[in-house]
Design a protein around this motif. Sequence first.
Motif, PDB file in Angstrom:
ATOM      1  N   SER A   1     -46.882  65.399 -10.734  1.00 16.93           N
ATOM      2  CA  SER A   1     -47.358  66.391 -11.697  1.00 16.93           C
ATOM      3  C   SER A   1     -47.245  67.821 -11.177  1.00 16.93           C
ATOM      4  CB  SER A   1     -48.823  66.119 -12.062  1.00 16.93           C
ATOM      5  OG  SER A   1     -48.981  64.834 -12.621  1.00 16.93           O
ATOM      6  N   ILE A   2     -47.186  67.977  -9.853  1.00 19.62           N
ATOM      7  CA  ILE A   2     -47.130  69.315  -9.267  1.00 19.62           C
ATOM      8  C   ILE A   2     -45.675  69.746  -9.153  1.00 19.62           C
ATOM      9  CG2 ILE A   2     -47.663  70.721  -7.232  1.00 19.62           C
ATOM     10  CD1 ILE A   2     -49.944  68.785  -6.626  1.00 19.62           C
ATOM     11  N   PRO A   3     -45.276  70.825  -9.845  1.00 19.50           N
ATOM     12  CA  PRO A   3     -43.885  71.279  -9.750  1.00 19.50           C
ATOM     13  C   PRO A   3     -43.518  71.590  -8.301  1.00 19.50           C
ATOM     14  CG  PRO A   3     -45.045  72.428 -11.513  1.00 19.50           C
ATOM     15  CD  PRO A   3     -46.086  71.666 -10.728  1.00 19.50           C
TER      16      PRO A   3
ATOM     17  N   LEU B   1     -45.745  72.530 -18.973  1.00 21.32           N
ATOM     18  CA  LEU B   1     -45.237  73.803 -18.457  1.00 21.32           C
ATOM     19  C   LEU B   1     -43.753  74.011 -18.734  1.00 21.32           C
ATOM     20  CD1 LEU B   1     -46.932  73.730 -14.920  1.00 21.32           C
ATOM     21  CD2 LEU B   1     -47.766  74.846 -16.996  1.00 21.32           C
TER      22      LEU B   1
ATOM     23  N   CYS C   1     -44.782  76.182  -6.345  1.00 23.25           N
ATOM     24  CA  CYS C   1     -43.351  75.937  -6.165  1.00 23.25           C
ATOM     25  C   CYS C   1     -42.900  76.406  -4.788  1.00 23.25           C
ATOM     26  CB  CYS C   1     -42.545  76.650  -7.257  1.00 23.25           C
ATOM     27  SG  CYS C   1     -42.764  75.977  -8.912  1.00 23.25           S
TER      28      CYS C   1
ATOM     29  N   VAL D   1     -48.393  78.685 -10.505  1.00 20.63           N
ATOM     30  CA  VAL D   1     -47.279  77.742 -10.475  1.00 20.63           C
ATOM     31  C   VAL D   1     -46.194  78.215  -9.510  1.00 20.63           C
ATOM     32  CG1 VAL D   1     -45.425  76.706 -11.831  1.00 20.63           C
ATOM     33  CG2 VAL D   1     -47.719  76.863 -12.790  1.00 20.63           C
TER      34      VAL D   1
ATOM     35  N   GLY E   1     -41.469  67.917 -13.101  1.00 21.41           N
ATOM     36  CA  GLY E   1     -42.151  67.678 -11.832  1.00 21.41           C
ATOM     37  C   GLY E   1     -41.258  66.989 -10.830  1.00 21.41           C
TER      38      GLY E   1
ATOM     39  N   ILE F   1     -54.088  72.061 -18.809  1.00 19.16           N
ATOM     40  CA  ILE F   1     -53.263  73.100 -18.196  1.00 19.16           C
ATOM     41  C   ILE F   1     -52.795  74.089 -19.250  1.00 19.16           C
ATOM     42  CG2 ILE F   1     -51.070  73.509 -16.990  1.00 19.16           C
ATOM     43  CD1 ILE F   1     -51.406  70.786 -15.667  1.00 19.16           C
TER      44      ILE F   1
ATOM     45  N   SER G   1     -46.120  68.019 -15.884  1.00 21.06           N
ATOM     46  CA  SER G   1     -45.682  69.411 -15.797  1.00 21.06           C
ATOM     47  C   SER G   1     -44.503  69.674 -16.724  1.00 21.06           C
ATOM     48  CB  SER G   1     -45.304  69.763 -14.351  1.00 21.06           C
ATOM     49  OG  SER G   1     -44.245  68.942 -13.897  1.00 21.06           O
TER      50      SER G   1
END
Length: 505
Positions: free
Chosen positions: A33-35, A80, A401, A397, A84, A385, A76
């Motif tokens: 889920s975390i870019p 977003l 990154c 974000v 991800g 989010i 993500s």
Amino acid sequence: MADFFLQALVQVGTPSVLLLILIGVLFGIIGGSIPGFTVTMAILVVFPFTFAMDPVSGVSLMVGVFVGGYSGGIVSGVMLGIPGTPSSITTVYDGYPMAQRGEPGRALGIGVAASFIGTLISVAVLVYFGPLLASFSMNFRPWEITALILFALTLVAGLSHGALLKGLLAAALGLLITTVGYDRNSNLRFDFGFDALGAGFEMLPVMIGIFAFSQLMGNLEKLRDDPQSAKGANTNVAIPYSLILRDMASQKLNTLRSSLIGSLIGALPGTGGTVANFVSYDQAKKFSRHPERFGTGIPDGIVASEASNSAVAGGAFVPTLALGIPGDLPMAIMMGVLILHGITPGPLMFEQNPVLVGAIYASLLIGAVVMVVCQLLLVRWFAKISLIPQQVLVPVVLMLCAIGSYALNNNLFDVWVLFAFGILGYLLWKASVPLTPLILGVVLGENLERQLFRALELDSSWLTFLTRPLSALFLSMAIASVIFSLYQNRKIQRHQDDGAKSRNA
């Protein structure tokens, strides 16, 4: 094989192993889920914890991370517009527009359901046909893999949204990027006098820079032009279960086809979730009655993307276990877990360690169930989010990154690569150049060069690519893909022109 699978299911069903699978799935979802973090990073973090475990426990934990990571990339991507993981790139095409319409819960729910079904189908196929697929994959030599990669590259014709020339140029630029650094014969290319370029560009900073930076800058532009958008349109964070069931009921053929594509491509050495992602999305578009709607936020695109990349999770174990050839870095790490415990993957793996092979598939099956439960219970919190103001979200974000790129090699140069390619991606986006072909070229370029040179070292004649049946088949499919995409683009353009004439009349 089915008998050994049942025996393995009993071993994996112990409370301690089930807890490890739960922990692995949760960590994989968070990592995906975390870019910039990706499933690879999640597996690398968990790998040291398997040293003191028995083979079944260690492999089950890693499989949990594997399953969770592939499904976590949707969060993500939908919320977003940033994938991800590389294997969730095409999820963005329809997931993000659907979320922008105020239906993030629907997009996430469809993605989770498709991931679950894709994993189940891949496990079912591989339990019964795993040994057969392993034997089939042994026919793939450098010529076949080169032709397969060329076929995947031709998908730019179907992913350029009418801008075929720009798409081909973007793909060529992606291939050019992969030539920076040392080649197979230790010759230095395109370093421009910078020692840091000797190792070439890492794919992760390039991908995150091109996708994330351009998307975030586009969000800021939209905020500047429309200040009301800062309030956030995606307030519907509830999961519409009945609507998702209807969506999935209408996508039965798409789900089955995409899952089979993911299982088959995952079982081929040297490929992976990214290739399956693009091939499945392209085929869904080609078989659709309304291809012009792809990229506007329809369930078809989300299902094709998520079902295929999750099905890869099962298929990818076939070349790793049966041939000892990991298709990508996560599988290489998984093979390291087996070797650590004195188990050598290879052609005799299915015969000598059938219960362990069954344990892997049982872990995939249980991991899929755990994944869908965790995602549906927690996805509404991830969906929030979208309620964070862009002024706060964009720098956070970008920071994540940058951290993800730096953590890859503990190298500050990768952070500069991220921002450099971010600027390039933003300029290309402003010029209406499709970014997907560029990423596809970067993802496949290194493997294409390696397999092509290996084929020519074994046989210098280019005619060998045409005389080997599977290689010739993939090359024929590549040509057919371009021709069909040109026909489809003209058909869509004609439909749009007719619509414009009728409105003017």
